[in-house]
Design a protein around this motif. Structure first.
Motif, short mmCIF file in Angstrom:
data_model
loop_
_atom_site.label_atom_id
_atom_site.label_comp_id
_atom_site.label_asym_id
_atom_site.label_seq_id
_atom_site.Cartn_x
_atom_site.Cartn_y
_atom_site.Cartn_z
N PRO A 136 15.31 -4.96 -56.77
CA PRO A 136 16.39 -4.10 -56.26
C PRO A 136 17.51 -4.98 -55.70
O PRO A 136 17.25 -5.98 -55.02
N ILE A 137 18.74 -4.59 -55.98
CA ILE A 137 19.88 -5.35 -55.47
C ILE A 137 20.00 -5.18 -53.96
O ILE A 137 20.24 -6.15 -53.24
N LEU A 138 19.80 -3.96 -53.47
CA LEU A 138 19.84 -3.72 -52.03
C LEU A 138 18.65 -4.42 -51.39
O LEU A 138 17.51 -4.21 -51.77
N GLY A 139 18.93 -5.31 -50.45
CA GLY A 139 17.87 -6.09 -49.79
C GLY A 139 17.65 -7.45 -50.41
O GLY A 139 16.84 -8.24 -49.92
N MET A 140 18.35 -7.76 -51.50
CA MET A 140 18.17 -9.04 -52.20
C MET A 140 18.88 -10.19 -51.49
O MET A 140 20.00 -10.04 -51.02
N ASP A 141 18.18 -11.33 -51.38
CA ASP A 141 18.81 -12.56 -50.91
C ASP A 141 19.62 -13.13 -52.07
O ASP A 141 19.06 -13.66 -53.02
N ILE A 142 20.95 -12.99 -52.00
CA ILE A 142 21.80 -13.44 -53.10
C ILE A 142 22.38 -14.84 -52.86
O ILE A 142 22.82 -15.49 -53.79
N LEU A 143 22.38 -15.27 -51.62
CA LEU A 143 22.97 -16.55 -51.24
C LEU A 143 21.90 -17.37 -50.55
O LEU A 143 21.28 -16.90 -49.60
N THR A 159 29.34 3.61 -60.65
CA THR A 159 27.95 3.92 -60.33
C THR A 159 27.24 2.60 -60.04
O THR A 159 27.15 1.75 -60.92
N PRO A 160 26.78 2.40 -58.81
CA PRO A 160 26.17 1.12 -58.47
C PRO A 160 24.89 0.85 -59.29
O PRO A 160 24.09 1.74 -59.52
N GLN A 161 24.78 -0.38 -59.72
CA GLN A 161 23.57 -0.84 -60.42
C GLN A 161 22.47 -0.98 -59.38
O GLN A 161 22.69 -1.53 -58.31
N LYS A 162 21.28 -0.52 -59.68
CA LYS A 162 20.18 -0.52 -58.70
C LYS A 162 19.34 -1.79 -58.74
O LYS A 162 18.84 -2.23 -57.72
N THR A 163 19.15 -2.38 -59.93
CA THR A 163 18.29 -3.56 -60.05
C THR A 163 19.05 -4.71 -60.69
O THR A 163 20.06 -4.52 -61.36
N CYS A 164 18.51 -5.87 -60.48
CA CYS A 164 19.09 -7.10 -61.02
C CYS A 164 18.61 -7.28 -62.46
O CYS A 164 17.56 -7.86 -62.71
N ASN A 165 19.38 -6.72 -63.40
CA ASN A 165 19.02 -6.80 -64.81
C ASN A 165 19.52 -8.10 -65.41
O ASN A 165 20.56 -8.62 -65.01
N ASN A 166 18.79 -8.62 -66.37
CA ASN A 166 19.14 -9.88 -67.05
C ASN A 166 19.20 -11.06 -66.08
O ASN A 166 19.91 -12.02 -66.31
N THR A 206 28.74 -1.04 -51.10
CA THR A 206 29.87 -0.20 -50.77
C THR A 206 30.25 0.65 -51.99
O THR A 206 30.55 0.10 -53.04
N PRO A 207 30.21 1.98 -51.83
CA PRO A 207 30.59 2.83 -52.96
C PRO A 207 32.06 2.67 -53.30
O PRO A 207 32.90 2.53 -52.42
N ARG A 208 32.34 2.66 -54.59
CA ARG A 208 33.72 2.57 -55.06
C ARG A 208 33.99 3.73 -56.00
O ARG A 208 33.11 4.11 -56.78
N PRO A 209 35.19 4.30 -55.96
CA PRO A 209 35.50 5.44 -56.83
C PRO A 209 35.32 5.07 -58.31
O PRO A 209 35.74 4.00 -58.76
N GLY A 210 34.65 5.96 -59.03
CA GLY A 210 34.47 5.76 -60.47
C GLY A 210 33.45 4.71 -60.86
O GLY A 210 33.40 4.27 -62.00
N PRO A 221 24.21 -10.40 -59.13
CA PRO A 221 23.18 -9.51 -59.66
C PRO A 221 23.69 -8.56 -60.74
O PRO A 221 22.90 -7.99 -61.48
N LEU A 222 25.01 -8.40 -60.86
CA LEU A 222 25.55 -7.54 -61.91
C LEU A 222 25.61 -8.26 -63.25
O LEU A 222 25.44 -7.65 -64.30
#
Length: 150
Positions: free
Chosen positions: A83-90, A67-74, A61-65, A110-111
């Motif tokens: 890629p965060i989009l499509g990731m099984d997080i749970l 910039t969404p992170q695209k990949t799961c860094n660290n 979901t875009p939020r004002p101000g 993922p952030l």
């Protein structure tokens, strides 16, 4: 005869309310940020063949101000640079019999690149859930509210 009818209706009511407790966690959920209160992502929760539940990010979901992170860094393997989009997080949530609670899951942020233990409690209407993510003991964690979208 009226007493038997009343008893039958009473027992039917118990059966119906018991099935409400067993309502599936499967569906589309809006993740709400516990810090800002704003929508964060849309998560699809599905039941696996082994009876556990898994949640995948299907929309950020875009939020004002922001910039969404695209990949799961660290993030630890197997999430590294995915890629965060499509990731099984749970993953791995198991229902507690006779309740609207699910435990023994794992969730990744993922952030931040951190993996936490997770448990969920669905409210009585099945429209909201509270996800508790923690390390070690639940009292040292944080909670998020998710709202059913389907």
């Amino acid at each position: 005869m009226k007493q038997y009818t009343k008893l039958a209706l009473f027992l039917f009511g118990i059966v119906i309310s018991g099935s409400a407790l067993a309502q599936s966690l499967s569906g589309i959920w809006q993740q709400i940020d516990d810090k800002s209160g704003s929508p964060k992502a849309i998560i699809e929760i599905r039941q696996e063949d082994n009876g556990t539940y898994t949640g995948k990010i299907i929309k950020i979901t875009p939020r004002p101000g922001y910039t969404p992170q695209k990949t799961c860094n660290n993030c630890p393997a197997p999430y590294t640079n995915q890629p965060i989009l499509g990731m099984d997080i749970l993953k791995g949530l198991k229902p507690l019999t006779g309740t609207t609670s699910y435990e023994r899951g794992r969730i990744i942020d993922p952030l931040a690149g951190k993996v936490y233990d997770a448990k969920i409690k669905v409210n009585a209407t099945g429209k909201r859930l509270t996800l508790r993510a923690y390390m070690g003991i639940s009292t040292l964690g944080r909670s998020q509210t998710w709202i059913r979208q389907d």
